[in-house]
Design a protein around this motif. Sequence first.
Motif, PDB file in Angstrom:
ATOM      1  N   ARG A  41       0.798  -1.228   0.000  1.00  0.00           N
ATOM      2  CA  ARG A  41       0.000   0.000   0.000  1.00  0.00           C
ATOM      3  C   ARG A  41       0.832   1.280   0.000  1.00  0.00           C
ATOM      4  N   ASP A  66      -3.997  -2.958  -2.451  1.00  0.00           N
ATOM      5  CA  ASP A  66      -4.498  -3.312  -1.125  1.00  0.00           C
ATOM      6  C   ASP A  66      -5.070  -4.723  -1.218  1.00  0.00           C
ATOM      7  N   VAL A 116      -6.854  -8.185   5.584  1.00  0.00           N
ATOM      8  CA  VAL A 116      -5.472  -8.166   5.092  1.00  0.00           C
ATOM      9  C   VAL A 116      -4.747  -9.453   5.462  1.00  0.00           C
TER      10      VAL A 116
END
Length: 117
Positions: A41, A66, A116
């Motif tokens: 990112r 992302d 994530v």
Amino acid sequence: MRNQMRLDGKTAIVNGAGTGLGRAVALALAAKGVRVLICGRRPGKLEAVAAEIAAAGGTAWAVPADVSREEAVRMLVARSAERFGSLDIVINNAAVFEPGRVVETSLKDWNEQIAVN
């Protein structure tokens, strides 16, 4: 004699590659002749790692993304195929962690960590 996998000419995606372990993995793979699509990112960090790999004679492409977003992951795979013609290795290194007690973690932070990680 150990059976060693040949890496030269392979293609890898390494996420979370702007710093730390992801950076180290990307550099190590590139040193073995792997073409590396590095993502994360923070574009500036990615570009620095790509430049370091290129200066050492390797091949790297920095693509900000992302990986908590499915469309970003699909884009990374497509870009690897477009640029390098294949995808052989994926290193899923990206992670976020907010220290503290789980009961004190906001729902937003919790959801980001799950997405994530």
